[in-house]
Structure formats: C-alpha cells, structure tokens
Design an enzyme around this catalytic site. Structure first.
Site, PDB file in Angstrom:
ATOM      1  N   THR A 238      -3.719   2.987   0.139  1.00 20.77           N
ATOM      2  CA  THR A 238      -4.464   4.171   0.585  1.00 20.77           C
ATOM      3  C   THR A 238      -3.884   4.722   1.894  1.00 20.77           C
ATOM      4  O   THR A 238      -3.030   4.099   2.524  1.00 20.77           O
ATOM      5  CB  THR A 238      -5.950   3.834   0.832  1.00 20.77           C
ATOM      6  OG1 THR A 238      -6.028   2.986   1.983  1.00 20.77           O
ATOM      7  CG2 THR A 238      -6.579   3.132  -0.355  1.00 20.77           C
ATOM      8  N   CYS A 239      -4.439   5.848   2.333  1.00 22.49           N
ATOM      9  CA  CYS A 239      -3.983   6.482   3.582  1.00 22.49           C
ATOM     10  C   CYS A 239      -4.661   5.876   4.806  1.00 22.49           C
ATOM     11  O   CYS A 239      -4.401   6.308   5.918  1.00 22.49           O
ATOM     12  CB  CYS A 239      -4.310   7.965   3.558  1.00 22.49           C
ATOM     13  SG  CYS A 239      -3.354   8.826   2.357  1.00 22.49           S
ATOM     14  N   ASP A 240      -5.569   4.941   4.600  1.00 17.92           N
ATOM     15  CA  ASP A 240      -6.355   4.429   5.714  1.00 17.92           C
ATOM     16  C   ASP A 240      -5.658   3.252   6.402  1.00 17.92           C
ATOM     17  O   ASP A 240      -5.187   2.325   5.736  1.00 17.92           O
ATOM     18  CB  ASP A 240      -7.718   3.981   5.167  1.00 17.92           C
ATOM     19  CG  ASP A 240      -8.690   3.654   6.283  1.00 17.92           C
ATOM     20  OD1 ASP A 240      -8.258   3.556   7.441  1.00 17.92           O
ATOM     21  OD2 ASP A 240      -9.876   3.492   5.980  1.00 17.92           O
TER      22      ASP A 240
END
Ligand SMILES: Cc1ncc(COP(=O)(O)O)c(C=O)c1O
Length: 389
Positions: A339-341
């Site tokens: 993910t982008c997190d």
C-alpha cells in the site's frame, strides 16, 4: 531481530513425498503461481485436531471459527467429529452449511445485540454464554424454548497470554452465584461455567488456576442446589511462531490432570480452540514487487502487507517465520507491504540474503487471525486460497 529460515532447511524437514511440505515447496517454486497465495493444507487441520484430542482426551472440541472460517476448515473438522463455537449470525450461517445440528453449537459471545441473540435462537442454538445481569435480562424474550446458559468468569486480568481475553469479558467469581440464580429466574437453565484465559497462552498454570477456581465454584453452587453440567475451558492453546513453545501433549498434561483431580466425571468438559487448529494449516507465499536502498537497509515491497494477511502483526501481536530460497551473505532488510501507507511495514531489521524483484518469500503459520482481520485498503486484491492435500 527476526530469524529467517532458508528453503533448504524446510526441504530437510520433508520426510516423505506425502508430506504436505513437498507440495508447498513445489508451489513456492512454481513460476506462474499467482501471489499472494494462502496455501491451506486439509491434512494439517485434522493433524492439529487429533493432536489436541489426544492431549486432552476428556475434552471435546468446539472449533472457534473466528481465526479462520474457511469452508474447507469447517468441512474437514466436521468430518473428523468436531463441534463448533460461533459468535455471530454470519458465523452461524457458515457453520450450518455443513448440515451440523445447531443444537450442538455453542454461542460463546457473552454480549450480543438483541438482533444477534434473536438470530442465534431462531437458528436453533441452545447453548449460550453470559457474564452480566443485563445480558441475562435478554433471555426473558425467549419463552418458547428452554436455553442452556453458561457463566463466563475470570480469574485475574493479567495472564501470560499474548492476547488477554479476560480484560473485556468474564465476571468475578463473587458474582457467579447471583448470576446463576438470575438465569434460573428467567425460566432458562443455568448449565455451567466457562473461562477463556487468553489467546496464545504460553503458561499452562493459568488453566490450572482457572480449573481450581471452577472446582470451588462448583462446590459452592452445589450447596445452593445449582447443578453444573458443563465446563468450557476456552481456547488459547499456543503454537510455535518464532519462539519455541512446549509440544501440545506436554503443555496439556497438567491441564488434563487438573481436570481429573478437580472436576467430577459427571461434568462434561469442552474447549473452544481456534488458533491451535487453524494457524499452522496455512502458509503464505508472496512475491517481491519492488526494492530500494534506504538508510543502510534493503527495502523489499511485497504483494501482501499489514493491511491484509499481516494484519495479525497489529491485532494479534504475531510475527510469522520467514522462509526464503536465496543463499549468501545476510543483509539488513525491511519487508514492507504494497500500500501507499508508511505504516505498512511488517519486518524491520530482518537479516536475509539479498533478493531481487520477482523473488518469492514465504511466511509460515498464517492461518489464524491473519486474513480475517485484513482489508482491501488501496483497493488492492486480497490473497487467494489454494487448498492442498
Ligand atoms: C470466546 C472465545 N472462544 C475461543 C476463542 C479462540 O481462542 P484461540 O484462538 O486462542 O484458541 C476466542 C478468541 O478470541 C474467544 O474469544
């Protein structure tokens, strides 16, 4: 620092061709395998079920479906003679697909909405758990059927379980008599006692203390004419992730002895294991989809992460053994999710040989409290199950 196992070490554990590790290794090496893949071994489920039955011969098993409700696990256990522990209408529906008699299920959630309670009673469940007076009031709505009700008590709030299940539920022992009388006043049947020490409980002394407490409670209830017919000793049985734990026979021997010593033969004893049955029946195969060098470490970005199968690291406080196929000098590495997190980092400080984009990494014992608590954050696909043997 998390130890890492090389795939050759895993191969050495493969003793016969029938061993499911061989199928797992073949899948790991299969270049067109779509990952992330959760490889579920049917035979491992029955092995785990029978290991626990052997370790606790007096105790019948109601598999707690919450750590993994995969239909193959339910089906395999059903055909091996297991019963089930459910906590919601969704779980009830899944389990009833086997054709099992709902009257053999236990609904172990001590606090249910009226809607959940209604659905469970309508589905035909007869055995319930409570731990407070408000919950007992709800029993008054069910006048067509005499329900059997267990009281869940706690022994102390700080046990040596990795996940403490006595924090949120369980009355004190002082409350048991009053609650038992209140159950009888509703026209339903006070049927017995239960406890749940906590999940991944590595100290069997906790069970023994809870069984000794049950003994004292049973004596007290006997004097009041309240007959205990069932004792439910919960789940919590530990499995080996990174840290070694005792073999299940060894772990359970003093528990079995405590039951024989303190609980009279006329009282039926059941347990609700979840993790012990499902955890080692599933292993996760991932692929490295990206790589970078940051602050002296090699960062690998996998196609599964903290928001999906590895949610167990957050919610279940688990670390899963890492298996790689590569050899060579071990380098300080980080394994992150897709993910982008920035929160999506599973292992920081892992020593593994260098890998390339496209290489596989496998994680063992990912069958309990992993996929069930994950999401599809970033609209990324969830892992697919592959059932072997
Ligand atoms: C009521 C109840 N029973 C059984 C279980 C299963 O516990 P375990 O997976 O540790 O065996 C849980 C876990 O949360 C639970 O809450």
């Amino acid at each position: 620092m998390t130890p890492c196992m090389n795939i050759t070490a895993l191969s050495q554990r493969v003793t016969q061709p029938a061993d499911n590790s061989q199928t797992l290794l073949n899948l790991f090496r299969q270049s067109d395998l779509r990952t992330p893949a959760l490889v579920l071994s049917r035979s491992q489920i029955s092995t785990n079920y029978h290991a626990l039955r052997h370790a606790l011969p007096r105790v019948s098993i109601h598999y707690a479906v919450k750590p993994n409700i995969h239909p193959v696990i339910i089906d395999e256990l059903y055909h091996n003679g297991s019963n089930f522990d459910v906590c919601s209408a969704g779980e009830v529906n899944e389990v009833l697909k086997t054709g099992i008699d709902p009257a053999t299920l236990i609904h172990s959630h001590p606090i249910k909405s009226r809607d959940e309670f209604d659905k469970a009673v309508s589905a035909g469940i007869e055995l319930f758990v409570v731990d407070n007076a408000e919950e007992i009031k709800k029993l008054k709505h069910y006048t067509n059927k005499k329900l059997k009700v267990l009281i869940r008590y706690r022994i102390k709030t700080n046990t040596q379980a990795v996940v403490n299940l006595q924090y949120k539920f369980g009355c004190t022992t002082d409350e048991v008599l009053t609650l038992a009388k209140q159950i009888e006043q509703t026209g339903h049947q006070f049927f017995g006692l239960c406890f749940h020490i906590g999940s991944q409980c590595v100290n069997n002394e906790n069970y023994i203390e809870a069984i000794e407490t049950a003994h004292k409670l049973i004596q007290m209830l006997d004097m009041e004419g309240l007959n205990v017919q069932l004792l439910d000793i919960g789940g919590g049985f530990p499995i080996q992730y990174i840290e070694p734990v005792p073999q299940i026979d060894e772990f359970c021997k003093p528990i079995a002895e405590a039951l024989d010593r303190h609980i009279r033969p006329g009282i039926k004893v059941i347990s609700e294991p979840g993790r012990f049955i499902s955890a080692t029946s599933v292993n996760l195969i991932t692929t490295i989809v990206g790589k970078s060098y940051r602050d002296g470490k090699i960062w690998y970005y996998l196609d599964d992460g903290l928001y999906s199968t590895f949610s167990g690291i957050v919610f279940d406080k688990c670390q899963y053994p890492v298996v790689t196929a590569n050899n060579g000098e071990e380098k300080l590495s980080v394994l992150a999710g897709p993910t982008c997190d920035s929160f999506d980092v599973m292992y920081d400080g892992l020593m593994i040989p260098e890998h390339n984009v496209g290489d596989r990494i496998m994680f063992m014992a990912t069958g309990a409290y992993c996929e069930v608590s994950g999401s599809n954050f970033n609209a990324l696909p969830r892992p697919k199950y592959i059932v072997i043997d």
